[in-house]
Design an enzyme around this catalytic site. Structure first.
Site, PDB file in Angstrom:
ATOM      1  N   GLY A  14       1.134  -1.201   0.491  1.00  0.00           N
ATOM      2  CA  GLY A  14       0.160   0.352  -0.059  1.00  0.00           C
ATOM      3  C   GLY A  14       0.496   0.486  -0.073  1.00  0.00           C
ATOM      4  O   GLY A  14       1.898   1.648   0.695  1.00  0.00           O
ATOM      5  N   GLY A  16      -0.462   4.567   0.468  1.00  0.00           N
ATOM      6  CA  GLY A  16      -1.672   5.446   0.886  1.00  0.00           C
ATOM      7  C   GLY A  16      -0.601   6.423   1.807  1.00  0.00           C
ATOM      8  O   GLY A  16       0.953   7.311   1.037  1.00  0.00           O
ATOM      9  N   PHE A  17      -1.176   7.204   2.759  1.00  0.00           N
ATOM     10  CA  PHE A  17       0.188   7.555   3.507  1.00  0.00           C
ATOM     11  C   PHE A  17       0.713   7.108   4.349  1.00  0.00           C
ATOM     12  O   PHE A  17       2.002   7.077   4.719  1.00  0.00           O
ATOM     13  CB  PHE A  17      -0.987   8.679   4.436  1.00  0.00           C
ATOM     14  CG  PHE A  17      -1.325   9.475   3.714  1.00  0.00           C
ATOM     15  CD1 PHE A  17      -1.173  11.505   3.906  1.00  0.00           C
ATOM     16  CD2 PHE A  17      -2.877   9.635   3.112  1.00  0.00           C
ATOM     17  CE1 PHE A  17      -1.585  11.472   2.669  1.00  0.00           C
ATOM     18  CE2 PHE A  17      -3.460  10.673   2.587  1.00  0.00           C
ATOM     19  CZ  PHE A  17      -2.859  11.797   2.113  1.00  0.00           C
ATOM     20  N   GLY A  18       0.200   6.087   5.121  1.00  0.00           N
ATOM     21  CA  GLY A  18       1.088   5.505   6.370  1.00  0.00           C
ATOM     22  C   GLY A  18       1.699   4.733   5.377  1.00  0.00           C
ATOM     23  O   GLY A  18       3.782   4.081   5.813  1.00  0.00           O
ATOM     24  N   VAL A  82      -1.441  -7.240  -4.694  1.00  0.00           N
ATOM     25  CA  VAL A  82      -2.260  -8.459  -4.279  1.00  0.00           C
ATOM     26  C   VAL A  82      -3.353  -9.563  -3.715  1.00  0.00           C
ATOM     27  O   VAL A  82      -4.059  -8.831  -3.776  1.00  0.00           O
ATOM     28  CB  VAL A  82      -1.313  -7.943  -2.167  1.00  0.00           C
ATOM     29  CG1 VAL A  82      -1.328  -8.900  -1.281  1.00  0.00           C
ATOM     30  CG2 VAL A  82       0.192  -6.951  -2.670  1.00  0.00           C
ATOM     31  N   GLU A 174     -18.029  18.543   2.996  1.00  0.00           N
ATOM     32  CA  GLU A 174     -17.370  18.884   1.437  1.00  0.00           C
ATOM     33  C   GLU A 174     -17.881  18.253   0.265  1.00  0.00           C
ATOM     34  O   GLU A 174     -17.756  19.273  -0.724  1.00  0.00           O
ATOM     35  CB  GLU A 174     -15.661  18.385   1.475  1.00  0.00           C
ATOM     36  CG  GLU A 174     -14.768  18.705   2.519  1.00  0.00           C
ATOM     37  CD  GLU A 174     -13.784  18.260   3.155  1.00  0.00           C
ATOM     38  OE1 GLU A 174     -13.522  18.612   4.206  1.00  0.00           O
ATOM     39  OE2 GLU A 174     -13.495  16.862   2.647  1.00  0.00           O
ATOM     40  N   ASP A 304      -5.701   3.089   8.248  1.00  0.00           N
ATOM     41  CA  ASP A 304      -6.936   2.744   7.716  1.00  0.00           C
ATOM     42  C   ASP A 304      -7.624   1.360   7.895  1.00  0.00           C
ATOM     43  O   ASP A 304      -8.452   0.990   8.916  1.00  0.00           O
ATOM     44  CB  ASP A 304      -7.476   3.011   7.162  1.00  0.00           C
ATOM     45  CG  ASP A 304      -7.965   4.300   6.483  1.00  0.00           C
ATOM     46  OD1 ASP A 304      -7.860   5.443   7.280  1.00  0.00           O
ATOM     47  OD2 ASP A 304      -7.741   4.920   5.918  1.00  0.00           O
ATOM     48  N   ALA A 319      -5.647  10.834   7.896  1.00  0.00           N
ATOM     49  CA  ALA A 319      -3.897  10.972   6.806  1.00  0.00           C
ATOM     50  C   ALA A 319      -3.136  11.147   8.034  1.00  0.00           C
ATOM     51  O   ALA A 319      -1.721  10.384   8.254  1.00  0.00           O
ATOM     52  CB  ALA A 319      -4.097  11.639   5.652  1.00  0.00           C
TER      53      ALA A 319
END
Length: 416
Positions: A14, A16-18, A82, A174, A304, A319
């Site tokens: 992944g 993403g952010f992590g 994966v 938003e 997440d 995030a």
């Protein structure tokens, strides 16, 4: 080459952010890292709704993963999907890609939209998690106005220009506010047979208030601001059924709509199935205080996908939380491979809550500082630009925002 073979292998699933934060934290460790993602780009998800509502283009909120990590020699990036993990033989299995061995595994696979037992709703109420989702939603929103322009009766026009957003968290608020901005400002002078300002925007929240994790005063301000913008805010009511042209609510009301968007709830990717590990009701992996998957000492979960706790409280799916978890796990693996003990567990430091409502309006709660309206909007914009990855993207986003602010125009209004 012999020394490279003996170096521990770290696989991160992944980008993403992590995931990238864990990789960066291992930049100086004596390990070989493989980062696997099914896409070739990192996406700045907090601004995806602006792609979906034509304020930004996809390239403004995405960066090639290889470019982000090109200066880190101990990492290899694989674009692959994966499909499983063989924990016993320590291998990650990919579809149409290589089998990747590991000594340490970091799962940062993220989440998808949850439809609460009704997966068939996804076809008529798309969620917003990827660039592809955003461009499809953008096309759907703009097409609704085009269909209204072509309609031959008021009923069809009204239905085409009714937008329903399900979920009153930051993404839902938003989206609803940005659609109202499009209708009232951006498209107001573009059509001849319809009045875009007559569009109906409905925000549905099952809880008692929108932005339920925010301070109640800020939550009330957000709801009031949305109503002033022409958004109908419905709280304490949930969705009973979704069809292509209408949504039925739990109180029996039926709303005919040309576009329904889903921003309510998440469901984890199937990492728990890959690992045969414990998970919570949303499918998120259970982890200990060091973010390890308890049944596998060399497997970690971050972002997440992890049902993590800090000081007895759940770590939110934000995030900043994912980035903090990534840095912690990367530092932990670096310490272990260097023969150092790690004694301090993960501690999450909440940096605040932010949500934009619309043009010149946002709510902010950061370490006792509470802002709303134009000051909150300015603070929200500066924070988001600061956390973006890349000078070009920061400049592009700022330029687009300034252009829209001065001209009431959005340049990414393409139906593709």
């Amino acid at each position: 080459m012999a020394s490279d073979v003996r170096r521990p292998s770290v696989v991160v699933i992944g980008a993403g952010f992590g995931g990238p934060e864990a990789v960066r934290a291992l930049a100086h460790a004596e390990v070989n890292i493989t980062l696997i993602d099914r896409r070739n780009h990192h996406c700045f998800q907090p601004l995806l709704y602006q792609v979906a509502t034509a304020a930004l283009s996809p390239a403004d909120v995405a960066w090639p993963i290889r470019s982000l990590l090109s200066d880190q020699d101990n990492v290899t990036v694989l674009m692959a999907e994966v499909e499983g993990v063989d924990v016993e033989s320590k291998r990650v299995l990919t579809r149409n890609g290589p089998t990747v061995p590991f000594d340490y595994l970091v799962v940062a696979a993220g989440v998808n939209s949850s439809y609460f037992g009704h997966p068939e709703w996804a076809a008529v109420a798309p969620g917003l998690k990827t660039i592809e989702d955003a461009t499809r939603i953008r096309a759907q929103i703009l097409t609704c106005f085009e269909q209204a322009e072509c309609a031959d009766n008021d009923t069809s026009r009204r239905s085409a220009m009714t937008f329903v957003v399900v979920g009153g968290g930051p993404t839902g608020v938003e989206l609803a506010g940005s659609i109202a901005d499009i209708a009232h400002h951006v498209l107001a002078r573009d059509f001849r047979r319809i009045n875009p300002r007559a569009a109906g925007i409905v925000l549905i929240e099952a809880g008692e208030r929108v932005l339920p994790t925010f301070d109640p005063q800020l939550s009330e301000y957000a709801a009031t601001s949305l109503r002033r913008m022409g958004v109908e805010v419905l709280t304490g009511v949930s969705v009973a059924d979704c069809a292509r042209d209408a949504v039925t609510l739990s109180d029996g009301r039926r709303i005919e709509t040309g576009c329904m968007l889903w921003a309510a709830g998440v469901r984890a990717t199937p990492a728990a199935e890959w690992l045969a590990a414990d998970a919570d009701r949303s499918g998120r992996l259970t982890v200990d205080e060091f973010l390890r998957v308890p049944s596998h000492r060399n497997v970690f979960a971050i972002g997440d996908i992890a049902a993590a706790q800090s000081d007895g409280q759940p770590v939110p799916g934000l995030a900043p939380a994912a980035k903090q978890m990534g840095r912690f796990v990367g530092a932990l693996i670096a310490a272990e491979t260097a023969g150092r003990a790690v004694e301090k567990p993960f501690v999450y430091r909440h940096q605040g809550d932010l949500a934009t409502i619309g043009r010149k309006s946002a709510v902010v709660s950061v370490r006792g500082l509470k802002l709303r309206g134009f000051p909150g909007w300015m603070f929200w914009g500066l924070v988001h630009v600061y956390f973006m990855m890349g000078g070009r993207n920061r400049i592009a986003v700022l330029a687009n925002w300034m252009w829209e602010y001065m001209t009431y125009q959005r340049g990414a209004r393409l139906i593709s």
